[in-house]
Design a protein around this motif. Structure first.
Motif, mmCIF file in Angstrom:
data_model
loop_
_atom_site.group_PDB
_atom_site.id
_atom_site.type_symbol
_atom_site.label_atom_id
_atom_site.label_comp_id
_atom_site.label_asym_id
_atom_site.label_seq_id
_atom_site.Cartn_x
_atom_site.Cartn_y
_atom_site.Cartn_z
ATOM 1 N N THR A 8 -12.485 1.855 2.008
ATOM 2 C CA THR A 8 -11.283 1.285 2.618
ATOM 3 C C THR A 8 -10.226 1.034 1.547
ATOM 4 O OG1 THR A 8 -12.176 -0.908 2.357
ATOM 5 C CG2 THR A 8 -12.581 0.171 4.458
ATOM 6 N N ALA A 9 -8.979 1.094 1.985
ATOM 7 C CA ALA A 9 -7.876 0.950 1.049
ATOM 8 C C ALA A 9 -7.790 -0.484 0.556
ATOM 9 C CB ALA A 9 -6.576 1.344 1.727
ATOM 10 N N PRO A 10 -7.396 -0.671 -0.716
ATOM 11 C CA PRO A 10 -7.185 -2.027 -1.232
ATOM 12 C C PRO A 10 -5.777 -2.503 -0.861
ATOM 13 C CG PRO A 10 -6.757 -0.457 -2.957
ATOM 14 C CD PRO A 10 -7.122 0.348 -1.728
ATOM 15 N N ALA A 11 -5.585 -3.801 -0.967
ATOM 16 C CA ALA A 11 -4.218 -4.305 -0.860
ATOM 17 C C ALA A 11 -3.463 -3.874 -2.106
ATOM 18 C CB ALA A 11 -4.243 -5.819 -0.761
ATOM 19 N N PRO A 12 -2.177 -3.501 -1.966
ATOM 20 C CA PRO A 12 -1.427 -3.144 -3.171
ATOM 21 C C PRO A 12 -1.240 -4.360 -4.069
ATOM 22 C CG PRO A 12 -0.003 -3.121 -1.216
ATOM 23 C CD PRO A 12 -1.392 -3.375 -0.740
ATOM 24 N N VAL A 13 -1.094 -4.112 -5.368
ATOM 25 C CA VAL A 13 -0.808 -5.209 -6.299
ATOM 26 C C VAL A 13 0.492 -5.881 -5.863
ATOM 27 C CG1 VAL A 13 -0.185 -5.745 -8.687
ATOM 28 C CG2 VAL A 13 -1.972 -4.047 -8.208
ATOM 29 N N ARG A 14 0.460 -7.211 -5.751
ATOM 30 C CA ARG A 14 1.687 -7.913 -5.355
ATOM 31 C C ARG A 14 2.574 -8.093 -6.593
ATOM 32 N NH1 ARG A 14 4.091 -13.179 -4.563
ATOM 33 N NH2 ARG A 14 2.624 -13.957 -6.127
ATOM 34 N N ARG A 60 -5.460 6.149 0.476
ATOM 35 C CA ARG A 60 -6.784 5.577 0.227
ATOM 36 C C ARG A 60 -7.542 5.563 1.542
ATOM 37 N NH1 ARG A 60 -5.079 6.176 -4.073
ATOM 38 N NH2 ARG A 60 -5.025 4.791 -5.871
ATOM 39 N N HIS A 83 -4.952 10.468 -5.227
ATOM 40 C CA HIS A 83 -5.253 9.222 -5.932
ATOM 41 C C HIS A 83 -3.987 8.612 -6.521
ATOM 42 C CE1 HIS A 83 -7.573 6.325 -8.135
ATOM 43 N NE2 HIS A 83 -7.244 6.827 -9.304
ATOM 44 N N ARG A 104 -6.414 -6.916 -7.982
ATOM 45 C CA ARG A 104 -5.426 -6.788 -6.910
ATOM 46 C C ARG A 104 -5.383 -8.049 -6.046
ATOM 47 N NH1 ARG A 104 -3.957 -1.382 -5.356
ATOM 48 N NH2 ARG A 104 -4.919 0.182 -6.706
ATOM 49 N N PRO A 121 3.510 -7.022 0.647
ATOM 50 C CA PRO A 121 4.871 -6.860 0.136
ATOM 51 C C PRO A 121 5.066 -5.473 -0.461
ATOM 52 C CG PRO A 121 3.540 -8.150 -1.371
ATOM 53 C CD PRO A 121 2.679 -7.855 -0.206
ATOM 54 N N MET A 128 -0.659 0.706 6.248
ATOM 55 C CA MET A 128 -2.109 0.672 6.439
ATOM 56 C C MET A 128 -2.482 0.723 7.919
ATOM 57 S SD MET A 128 -4.818 -1.631 4.297
ATOM 58 C CE MET A 128 -3.847 -1.661 2.879
ATOM 59 N N TYR A 160 -2.283 -11.935 -5.456
ATOM 60 C CA TYR A 160 -1.754 -12.617 -4.274
ATOM 61 C C TYR A 160 -1.822 -14.135 -4.393
ATOM 62 C CZ TYR A 160 -1.187 -8.239 -1.865
ATOM 63 O OH TYR A 160 -0.741 -6.997 -1.516
ATOM 64 N N ASN A 180 -8.068 0.024 7.695
ATOM 65 C CA ASN A 180 -7.871 0.038 6.242
ATOM 66 C C ASN A 180 -7.848 1.424 5.611
ATOM 67 O OD1 ASN A 180 -7.546 -2.741 5.807
ATOM 68 N ND2 ASN A 180 -9.763 -3.033 5.893
ATOM 69 N N SER A 235 -4.852 3.718 3.923
ATOM 70 C CA SER A 235 -3.458 3.464 3.551
ATOM 71 C C SER A 235 -2.761 4.729 3.072
ATOM 72 C CB SER A 235 -3.377 2.377 2.471
ATOM 73 O OG SER A 235 -3.776 2.893 1.230
ATOM 74 N N GLN A 266 -8.725 2.876 -7.721
ATOM 75 C CA GLN A 266 -9.111 3.471 -6.439
ATOM 76 C C GLN A 266 -9.010 2.437 -5.326
ATOM 77 O OE1 GLN A 266 -13.157 4.889 -6.127
ATOM 78 N NE2 GLN A 266 -12.552 6.587 -4.824
#
Lengths: 236, 714
Positions: free
Chosen positions: B283-289, A123, A130, B361, A95, A104, B365, A108, A110, B714
């Motif tokens: 690898t990128a994290p999921a954004p905070v929902r 990322r 950052h 994070r 979302p 993304m 969800y 992975n 982003s 990060q």
């Protein structure tokens, strides 16, 4: 009897060789010793992909390899990181986080965009952008106005200490154009943002939709190590 | 394992991994070069320079009749320390070759000013038997980015050519002569010799010919008196050489010493702030929902809390795979109407704050909207480390904010996990679905250093780790080894220490070609009260000892200070039996104080009775970097007289830990660590108990979390 013994020994040698090569268990990494770690380290090294040069530049802007889109028609973003030559297609990740949308890649990486499409973070690229404050730039582009903007870019060093680059920018519209993005004609207004600070002199370019706040195409500076990223909004 | 160092071979690993790194293309400013002694300098002579702060550098050097390996560490921005192992053909020692350990200290007193040059003072080989024993004061001036020249005055070995009366003799006549030999059994700081005796001048110049190549010339005040006595030829005091920057990490150099001897050296340097592998790629994290706004004029509904146990179970199932994708194991979720308490184990991230941020994070969800407070409890081998209490709205608000990390730190509370739901005092049940039996088999390499007959001995084979868990905090652990080949058992075992039992000097006997039970223990941990941790270990706890070990640790989550006490009753294992013991029984134990000085500087003092029955104290100092690089030194003084202790006088050494991340640039909890002691003797010997409490929970202490907090977003 000796034959039996030898067979047993051969079988034993095979088991030992297998264990040495692979290591095994239901909990890999449990009590990892040096050799297993070195093997892991080498495997990680070997797995780092060569940066594929799949890009087919178009006039004035690095375009996207159409193969990346694979005939898809859902909203996507094409991205090209100049310093590494990496090209990727991105889709919206989860979302929207308020005013920020995160896109993304399949592996992975982003890119997070504020408002119509000003990069506030990346990322997975290494020396990522950052965190950032790009609100003044985003507001000027959205309003279609010329003006000055202050930017704050925050980077993490390898010891997770934040280092900051402050940029002072002047932003101005530089004319109307029509882009053709994945076969769709997009009338746009072009903006250039000249920034300097911390020993850096950079120019960002935004092609904002003539009818709305969406930035259809942009070339934006991520930081001293990553350099420029080029982005194209497709299919929406 | 004090008697046998493990998981080591740092030099080899660093060499193998850093050698492959291409050098950056941009030109480099002149930085401190490493001399043949592996310290800031030219060939044999020092310069008033320093390495980048925190840099670890390993230098190997060979020249006919001399072999040196030096590990140097830029402990402070202006202080370089080093440990060296050298073999030199000087006419005494086994076969006329002397094996010598030495320590150096180099202090950059001042940097170059407008008129004044940079000045450094140093002690070379200031502990020990001292074949390199010397002191110096050196001034270095950089004339252009490419040209640097030095002039210095040396004492001791660095005053064996062109010497004159010590100018310090004007202060006191005591400076006129330098005492010879060494004190007692060696290994002590030779204060009585510093800056004494004749002095001599030395000089040097280095010119950076290209971005990578530096040429050097020096006028040396070291006449190689011991070596020339063994046939080395001395033609001129002039030494010539070059240094070539092979890659960011690797330097090779070659030189001619005194017109007749060719030497080569290679250095591998690791700067924690600029590893050659670059910044960590993750690898990128999921954004905070983000939650939708609460209903107007009200709060989020808490009606779900009626069935919160079922909701917790559902969340556990739903979120565990997402956690796993981030290298995190979800150990349990306890829900309250406005709070969630989450236990997890970090299995990937070299820095715990990143694991905390990513756990939070993922949770956004799944957690019901009324849950505002997120309590994260990192588990370390079943021990709850700390409770990190965050506000969900802060995460929502700050995830893209340039001041986000700092603001999040300001609003985050570090608390004792005891008292939060799901945290047991004496019993922490295993989460449903967790396998009770875990095992792995892999190769191992054990190293043993500085045996008089061979500087490094090694065993190689297969090692199995097995664990059966009755609960998170109660398990049986076994480590079994089968050596395939190796030579540690060929090491010299001395007769021991007169008047004391033999507790470590016969360690080589415990290396065996047969199967070995390295460990077979019943391990129990508990939380008797707030801020208190306790441990009980029963069984064969290390290769040389079996018995019982009990420990308590007082460690408030957000305190710089921690205090501990440990008591052990052990029997010495029979080196020839799988599980049998011999007649030696020992009581050993310590009270310990741990203090975090900030910025990663840690101190530890242990006071108590050591294995041989001697009573005394161990002092440890360590510098830890947020990415897991750690370098430390320790020394133990006990009531065992220096003369009885034997060569070296007292136990001392260094510890080095290098995380895989610093070599690969990828996240990983894997580390390589080793302890190097100058000599293994019976005095000041400690039991090696697995699972000591302070190191177990150290990553969760607030001070450690603050050090790497930048990684939280990060």
């Amino acid at each position: 009897m000796t034959g039996w013994k030898n067979a047993g020994r051969r079988w034993g040698v095979a088991v030992v060789a297998l264990a040495l090569l692979a290591g095994c268990g239901n909990t890999p990494g449990m009590g990892t010793g040096l050799l297993a770690s070195v093997a892991e380290v080498r495997a990680i090294r070997a797995a780092q992909p060569e940066q594929a040069q799949r890009l087919q530049p178009t006039a004035g802007f690095p375009g996207l390899d159409p193969a990346l889109l694979g005939g898809r028609t859902d909203p996507m973003m094409g991205a090209y990181v100049e310093s590494s030559g990496a090209v990727a297609g991105l889709i919206p990740a989860g979302p929207r986080g308020g005013a920020v949308a995160t896109w993304m890649t399949a592996d992975n990486i982003s890119v997070s965009l504020l408002g119509g499409g000003v990069v506030v973070g990346t990322r997975g690229l290494g020396a990522d952008l950052h965190l950032a404050d790009v609100s003044q730039t985003a507001a000027l582009v959205a309003a279609g106005r010329a003006g000055t903007a202050e930017r704050r870019h925050v980077y993490l060093d390898p010891l997770y200490r934040e280092t900051e680059v402050r940029l002072s920018c002047t932003l101005a519209p530089t004319g109307a154009e029509v882009l053709v993005l994945n076969g769709q004609r997009r009338p746009v207004q072009r903006f250039q943002e000249h920034c300097s600070g911390g020993g850096h002199q950079v120019t960002n370019t935004y092609w904002r939709d003539a009818r709305g706040p969406t930035i259809r195409q942009s070339s934006q500076w991520l930081g001293p190590e990553l350099g420029m990223i080029h982005l194209q909004r497709l299919n929406d | 394992m004090p008697h046998r160092t493990r998981h080591a071979l740092l030099g080899l690993a660093m060499a193998a991994l850093t050698a492959a790194q291409p050098a950056a293309a941009q030109p480099r400013l002149p930085q401190a070069g490493l001399s043949a002694y592996g310290m800031p300098g030219l060939i044999d002579m020092p310069t008033a320079t320093a390495l980048p702060d925190g840099t670890l550098a390993f230098t190997g050097q060979v020249m006919p009749g001399t072999w040196r390996g030096t590990f140097a560490f830029q402990a402070l921005p202006r202080v370089t320390v080093s440990f060296r192992y050298a073999a030199a053909r000087i006419g005494f020692g086994a076969g006329g070759v002397n094996h010598d350990r030495s320590f150096d200290l180099h202090w950059l007193v001042m940097e170059q000013g407008e008129y004044l040059p940079a000045v450094a003072v140093g002690l070379r080989d200031f502990i020990g038997t001292g074949i390199y024993s010397s002191e110096y004061i050196v001034a270095t001036r950089t004339f252009s980015p490419r040209l640097r020249a030095s002039l210095g005055i040396g004492w001791g070995r660095m005053a064996t050519h062109g010497s004159f009366t010590n100018p310090l003799a004007v202060i006191s006549d005591r400076f006129r002569t330098r005492p010879g030999g060494f004190t007692g059994t060696g290994g002590q700081v030779e204060f009585g010799r510093f800056f004494r005796g004749p002095a001599a001048l030395f000089a040097g110049v280095e010119y950076q010919a290209t971005d990578r190549l530096t040429v050097m010339a020096e006028y040396s005040s070291d006449a190689y008196v011991l070596e020339t006595g063994q046939g080395m030829r001395y033609r001129t005091p002039l030494n010539l050489g070059f240094r070539y920057q092979w890659s960011d990490a690797t330097t090779v150099s070659g030189y001619m010493v005194h017109g007749s001897n060719i030497g080569i050296a290679a250095s591998f340097a690791l700067n924690p702030a600029r590893p050659s592998s670059g910044p960590v790629r993750i690898t990128a994290p999921a954004p905070v929902r983000l939650r939708p706004a609460p209903p107007t004029g009200g709060d989020y509904s808490t009606a779900w809390a009626e069935g919160r146990a079922a909701m917790g179970a559902r969340l556990q199932t739903a979120l565990a795979p997402a956690m796993e994708a981030e290298g995190l194991r979800l150990d349990g979720i306890e829900l309250e109407p406005q709070r969630a308490v989450v236990r997890f184990t970090n299995q990937r991230h070299e820095v715990l704050p990143r694991a905390l941020g990513r756990t939070a994070r993922v949770l956004t969800y799944g957690l019901p909207e009324s849950v505002e407070e997120i309590v994260l409890i990192p588990m370390h081998n079943g021990v709850p480390g700390a409770a990190v209490v965050m506000q969900r709205s802060d995460l929502e608000r700050l995830q893209y904010d340039p001041d986000g990390s700092a603001q999040l730190l300001a609003s985050t509370r570090f608390a004792d996990p005891l008292g939060f739901a799901g945290v047991g005092r004496a019993w922490q049940p295993l989460p449903a679905g967790r396998q009770r039996f875990q095992w792995s088999v892999g190769p191992y390499l054990d190293l043993s250093y500085f045996d008089p007959t061979s500087p490094v001995r090694a065993d190689f084979g297969l090692r199995a780790h097995l664990r059966y868990a009755f609960a998170e905090n109660l398990s049986v652990n076994a480590v079994l080894s089968q050596r395939l080949f190796g030579n540690i058992d060929g090491g010299v075992t001395t007769a021991g220490t007169p008047g004391y039992p033999q507790v470590r000097t016969h360690a080589a006997l415990y290396s065996s070609s047969g199967p070995v039970v390295d460990r077979l223990t019943l391990d129990y941990t508990m939380r008797p009260a707030r801020n208190l941790y306790a441990r009980l270990t029963l069984g064969w706890m290390e290769r040389m000892y079996a018995g019982v070990s009990a420990e308590v640790l007082w460690s408030p989550a957000d305190s710089r200070l921690a205090l501990g006490a440990e008591l052990n009753y052990v029997a010495q294992r029979d080196p020839d039996a799988i599980l049998g013991v011999n007649d030696l029984r020992r009581v050993t134990g310590h009270v310990s104080a741990y203090y975090d000085f900030g910025h990663g500087f840690l101190g530890q003092v242990d006071v108590g009775q050591y294995l041989a029955g001697d009573i005394g104290a161990t002092v440890r100092l360590e510098r830890a970097f947020a990415n897991g690089i750690r370098v430390g030194a320790f020394a133990t003084l006990t009531d065992m007289p220096f003369a009885v202790f034997g060569e070296g006088s007292f136990d001392k050494g260094i510890t080095i830990t290098i995380p895989a991340t610093a070599l690969t640039g990828r996240p990983s909890t894997t580390t390589f660590g080793t302890t190097i002691r100058s000599l293994t003797r019976d005095g000041g010997a400690m039991l090696s108990v697995p699972g000591r409490l302070y190191p177990t929970i150290q990553d969760s202490r607030a001070q450690t979390l603050r050090l790497g907090w930048g990684a939280v977003l990060q």
